[in-house]
Design a protein around this motif. Structure first.
Motif, PDB file in Angstrom:
ATOM      1  N   PHE A  70      49.210 -10.324  12.168  1.00 42.36           N
ATOM      2  CA  PHE A  70      48.049 -10.948  11.744  1.00 42.36           C
ATOM      3  C   PHE A  70      47.497  -9.998  10.389  1.00 42.36           C
ATOM      4  CE2 PHE A  70      43.899 -12.916  11.341  1.00 42.36           C
ATOM      5  CZ  PHE A  70      43.908 -13.946  12.064  1.00 42.36           C
ATOM      6  N   THR A  71      47.082 -10.456   9.394  1.00 45.20           N
ATOM      7  CA  THR A  71      46.684  -9.968   8.269  1.00 45.20           C
ATOM      8  C   THR A  71      45.314  -9.965   7.885  1.00 45.20           C
ATOM      9  OG1 THR A  71      46.960 -11.678   6.732  1.00 45.20           O
ATOM     10  CG2 THR A  71      48.848 -10.388   7.568  1.00 45.20           C
ATOM     11  N   THR A  72      44.775  -8.845   7.193  1.00 46.28           N
ATOM     12  CA  THR A  72      43.196  -8.965   6.811  1.00 46.28           C
ATOM     13  C   THR A  72      43.209  -9.576   5.385  1.00 46.28           C
ATOM     14  OG1 THR A  72      43.512  -6.974   5.383  1.00 46.28           O
ATOM     15  CG2 THR A  72      42.988  -6.514   7.601  1.00 46.28           C
ATOM     16  N   ILE A  73      41.868 -10.049   4.948  1.00 49.20           N
ATOM     17  CA  ILE A  73      41.942 -10.737   3.803  1.00 49.20           C
ATOM     18  C   ILE A  73      42.369 -10.062   2.735  1.00 49.20           C
ATOM     19  CG2 ILE A  73      40.087 -11.451   2.358  1.00 49.20           C
ATOM     20  CD1 ILE A  73      38.327 -12.498   4.526  1.00 49.20           C
ATOM     21  N   SER A 149      66.202 -24.056 -10.749  1.00 54.11           N
ATOM     22  CA  SER A 149      65.431 -24.181 -12.000  1.00 54.11           C
ATOM     23  C   SER A 149      63.865 -23.261 -11.847  1.00 54.11           C
ATOM     24  CB  SER A 149      65.213 -25.422 -12.130  1.00 54.11           C
ATOM     25  OG  SER A 149      63.795 -25.911 -11.346  1.00 54.11           O
ATOM     26  N   TYR A 150      63.549 -23.021 -13.129  1.00 56.70           N
ATOM     27  CA  TYR A 150      62.265 -22.401 -13.246  1.00 56.70           C
ATOM     28  C   TYR A 150      61.043 -23.380 -12.769  1.00 56.70           C
ATOM     29  CZ  TYR A 150      63.690 -18.591 -15.952  1.00 56.70           C
ATOM     30  OH  TYR A 150      64.245 -17.184 -16.267  1.00 56.70           O
ATOM     31  N   LEU A 151      61.134 -24.654 -12.689  1.00 60.38           N
ATOM     32  CA  LEU A 151      60.175 -25.535 -12.173  1.00 60.38           C
ATOM     33  C   LEU A 151      60.417 -25.331 -10.445  1.00 60.38           C
ATOM     34  CD1 LEU A 151      58.591 -28.006 -11.989  1.00 60.38           C
ATOM     35  CD2 LEU A 151      60.335 -29.581 -11.920  1.00 60.38           C
ATOM     36  N   LEU A 152      61.368 -25.135  -9.919  1.00 63.25           N
ATOM     37  CA  LEU A 152      61.455 -24.835  -8.590  1.00 63.25           C
ATOM     38  C   LEU A 152      60.551 -23.606  -8.076  1.00 63.25           C
ATOM     39  CD1 LEU A 152      62.216 -25.776  -5.736  1.00 63.25           C
ATOM     40  CD2 LEU A 152      64.537 -24.532  -6.064  1.00 63.25           C
ATOM     41  N   LEU A 153      60.794 -22.399  -9.012  1.00 59.74           N
ATOM     42  CA  LEU A 153      60.209 -21.340  -8.940  1.00 59.74           C
ATOM     43  C   LEU A 153      58.691 -21.649  -8.796  1.00 59.74           C
ATOM     44  CD1 LEU A 153      59.941 -18.275  -8.746  1.00 59.74           C
ATOM     45  CD2 LEU A 153      60.241 -18.227 -11.141  1.00 59.74           C
ATOM     46  N   ALA A 154      58.181 -22.378 -10.004  1.00 58.88           N
ATOM     47  CA  ALA A 154      56.928 -22.616 -10.189  1.00 58.88           C
ATOM     48  C   ALA A 154      56.202 -23.490  -8.917  1.00 58.88           C
ATOM     49  CB  ALA A 154      56.751 -23.317 -11.606  1.00 58.88           C
ATOM     50  N   LEU A 155      56.976 -24.310  -8.578  1.00 59.88           N
ATOM     51  CA  LEU A 155      56.527 -25.154  -7.341  1.00 59.88           C
ATOM     52  C   LEU A 155      56.521 -24.307  -6.234  1.00 59.88           C
ATOM     53  CD1 LEU A 155      58.581 -28.481  -7.880  1.00 59.88           C
ATOM     54  CD2 LEU A 155      55.972 -27.959  -8.288  1.00 59.88           C
ATOM     55  N   HIS A 156      57.266 -23.348  -5.989  1.00 62.22           N
ATOM     56  CA  HIS A 156      57.352 -22.318  -4.746  1.00 62.22           C
ATOM     57  C   HIS A 156      55.918 -21.528  -4.967  1.00 62.22           C
ATOM     58  CE1 HIS A 156      58.539 -19.625  -1.799  1.00 62.22           C
ATOM     59  NE2 HIS A 156      58.438 -18.500  -2.542  1.00 62.22           N
ATOM     60  N   ALA A 157      56.011 -21.049  -6.283  1.00 59.90           N
ATOM     61  CA  ALA A 157      54.442 -20.109  -6.321  1.00 59.90           C
ATOM     62  C   ALA A 157      53.414 -21.178  -5.961  1.00 59.90           C
ATOM     63  CB  ALA A 157      54.473 -19.653  -7.841  1.00 59.90           C
ATOM     64  N   LEU A 158      53.395 -22.184  -6.462  1.00 55.68           N
ATOM     65  CA  LEU A 158      52.018 -22.954  -6.192  1.00 55.68           C
ATOM     66  C   LEU A 158      52.016 -23.493  -4.809  1.00 55.68           C
ATOM     67  CD1 LEU A 158      50.081 -25.357  -7.087  1.00 55.68           C
ATOM     68  CD2 LEU A 158      51.465 -26.790  -7.108  1.00 55.68           C
ATOM     69  N   ASP A 159      53.053 -23.443  -4.003  1.00 50.42           N
ATOM     70  CA  ASP A 159      53.046 -23.671  -2.539  1.00 50.42           C
ATOM     71  C   ASP A 159      52.350 -22.139  -1.701  1.00 50.42           C
ATOM     72  OD1 ASP A 159      53.675 -24.685   0.179  1.00 50.42           O
ATOM     73  OD2 ASP A 159      54.981 -22.854   0.240  1.00 50.42           O
ATOM     74  N   GLU A 160      52.961 -21.144  -2.327  1.00 45.00           N
ATOM     75  CA  GLU A 160      52.582 -19.769  -1.753  1.00 45.00           C
ATOM     76  C   GLU A 160      50.980 -19.638  -2.033  1.00 45.00           C
ATOM     77  OE1 GLU A 160      53.675 -17.090  -0.311  1.00 45.00           O
ATOM     78  OE2 GLU A 160      55.762 -18.195   0.108  1.00 45.00           O
ATOM     79  N   VAL A 161      50.453 -19.953  -3.438  1.00 45.40           N
ATOM     80  CA  VAL A 161      49.099 -19.900  -3.609  1.00 45.40           C
ATOM     81  C   VAL A 161      48.282 -20.898  -2.865  1.00 45.40           C
ATOM     82  CG1 VAL A 161      47.308 -20.124  -5.500  1.00 45.40           C
ATOM     83  CG2 VAL A 161      49.536 -18.949  -6.094  1.00 45.40           C
ATOM     84  N   ALA A 162      48.723 -22.010  -2.616  1.00 45.14           N
ATOM     85  CA  ALA A 162      47.712 -23.108  -1.953  1.00 45.14           C
ATOM     86  C   ALA A 162      47.596 -22.742  -0.318  1.00 45.14           C
ATOM     87  CB  ALA A 162      48.479 -24.420  -2.075  1.00 45.14           C
ATOM     88  N   HIS A 163      48.969 -22.432   0.185  1.00 37.67           N
ATOM     89  CA  HIS A 163      48.698 -22.354   1.521  1.00 37.67           C
ATOM     90  C   HIS A 163      48.347 -20.875   2.094  1.00 37.67           C
ATOM     91  CE1 HIS A 163      52.774 -20.233   1.902  1.00 37.67           C
ATOM     92  NE2 HIS A 163      52.324 -19.502   2.961  1.00 37.67           N
ATOM     93  N   HIS A 164      48.467 -19.763   1.416  1.00 35.84           N
ATOM     94  CA  HIS A 164      47.883 -18.491   1.621  1.00 35.84           C
ATOM     95  C   HIS A 164      46.374 -18.737   1.275  1.00 35.84           C
ATOM     96  CE1 HIS A 164      51.425 -16.694   2.964  1.00 35.84           C
ATOM     97  NE2 HIS A 164      51.897 -16.735   2.014  1.00 35.84           N
ATOM     98  N   GLY A 165      46.062 -19.219   0.341  1.00 30.60           N
ATOM     99  CA  GLY A 165      44.730 -19.571  -0.175  1.00 30.60           C
ATOM    100  C   GLY A 165      43.898 -20.365   0.912  1.00 30.60           C
ATOM    101  N   ALA A 166      44.428 -21.344   1.540  1.00 33.43           N
ATOM    102  CA  ALA A 166      43.819 -22.123   2.597  1.00 33.43           C
ATOM    103  C   ALA A 166      43.580 -20.851   3.906  1.00 33.43           C
ATOM    104  CB  ALA A 166      44.449 -23.060   3.193  1.00 33.43           C
ATOM    105  N   GLU A 167      44.559 -20.091   4.325  1.00 30.00           N
ATOM    106  CA  GLU A 167      44.419 -19.037   5.093  1.00 30.00           C
ATOM    107  C   GLU A 167      43.106 -18.061   4.895  1.00 30.00           C
ATOM    108  OE1 GLU A 167      49.179 -18.661   6.334  1.00 30.00           O
ATOM    109  OE2 GLU A 167      48.281 -17.106   4.983  1.00 30.00           O
ATOM    110  N   LEU A 168      42.801 -17.544   3.440  1.00 27.61           N
ATOM    111  CA  LEU A 168      41.866 -16.846   3.113  1.00 27.61           C
ATOM    112  C   LEU A 168      40.465 -17.527   3.681  1.00 27.61           C
ATOM    113  CD1 LEU A 168      42.779 -15.504  -0.431  1.00 27.61           C
ATOM    114  CD2 LEU A 168      42.975 -14.319   1.777  1.00 27.61           C
ATOM    115  N   GLY A 169      40.477 -18.933   3.300  1.00 29.15           N
ATOM    116  CA  GLY A 169      39.316 -19.789   3.763  1.00 29.15           C
ATOM    117  C   GLY A 169      39.115 -19.518   5.331  1.00 29.15           C
ATOM    118  N   VAL A 170      40.102 -19.780   5.880  1.00 32.01           N
ATOM    119  CA  VAL A 170      39.814 -19.795   7.499  1.00 32.01           C
ATOM    120  C   VAL A 170      39.628 -18.229   7.910  1.00 32.01           C
ATOM    121  CG1 VAL A 170      41.154 -19.843   9.644  1.00 32.01           C
ATOM    122  CG2 VAL A 170      41.676 -21.635   7.851  1.00 32.01           C
ATOM    123  N   LEU A 171      40.061 -17.276   7.334  1.00 33.48           N
ATOM    124  CA  LEU A 171      39.648 -15.794   7.658  1.00 33.48           C
ATOM    125  C   LEU A 171      38.040 -15.693   7.442  1.00 33.48           C
ATOM    126  CD1 LEU A 171      42.819 -14.061   6.452  1.00 33.48           C
ATOM    127  CD2 LEU A 171      41.712 -14.102   8.883  1.00 33.48           C
TER     128      LEU A 171
END
Length: 200
Positions: A70-73, A149-171
């Motif tokens: 488990f991680t801290t905010i 592609s760089y597009l795939l990298l950017a979409l991966h970054a968007l996924d990371e930001v979105a789902h970890h951002g949701a975790e921050l909200g839950v914490l």
């Protein structure tokens, strides 16, 4: 000046919305929340021994560790900012090699500011590519991902930001509504809007 094109424009519009939502969700974050450990042995930030006043993020566990710690905010903010968005700089020509990305501020205000800076820097890198650049393979500097592609990298970054951002909200919700340090645990001290009606 590279014309953004529809792919870049729509990608960055979504990225901006996600980042804005996260930063709004973190508004008012206290240092106590930032470093709150809801369970024992959390991955977190720890004071660095180098005398700089910075903290160090615990290293990520091996992929075969189940369940993942488990991680801290604070750790999750570091992961989004330095570990992911700044770390993806290695796929671009302007990457700063040799930087210790595990160093991170130990206060909420400074940590959020650094997260915002990392988000803006990654955005600028994506924007500089334009549609043609986004569709180009990343090449040898990306190692095993060079054909992607760089597009795939950017979409991966968007996924990371979105789902970890949701975790921050839950914490944050757990901290604000749970039995955390500094929170009222006596029903007489609880805010009237959070009290449950008595049971018969």
């Amino acid at each position: 000046m590279i014309s953004p094109g529809p792919v870049t424009r729509d990608l960055l519009t979504t990225y901006d919305e996600v980042c804005s939502r996260i930063l709004a969700r973190l508004d008012g974050l206290t240092d106590a929340e930032y470093l709150w450990e809801p369970v024992p042995s959390c991955m977190t930030l720890r004071a660095s021994a180098d005398g700089t006043g910075m903290f160090r993020a615990d290293p990520r566990p091996a992929r075969d560790v189940v369940p993942a710690p488990f991680t801290t905010i604070a750790w999750r903010i570091w992961h989004i900012g330095a570990d992911c968005l700044r770390g993806y700089g290695r796929f671009f020509e302007d990457d700063s090699e040799g930087e210790d990305r595990h160093l991170w501020p130990g206060t909420a205000t400074a940590g959020i500011r650094m997260l915002a800076d990392d988000a803006l820097q990654f955005r600028a890198r994506v924007a500089s590519l334009g549609d043609d650049g986004l569709l180009r393979p990343m090449g040898p500097r990306a190692g095993a991902y060079g054909h992607e592609s760089y597009l795939l990298l950017a979409l991966h970054a968007l996924d990371e930001v979105a789902h970890h951002g949701a975790e921050l909200g839950v914490l944050r919700d757990l901290y604000l509504h749970g039995d955390s340090s500094g929170q009222a645990t006596n029903p007489d001290e609880a805010d009237a809007t959070t009290r449950r009606p008595p049971t018969s």
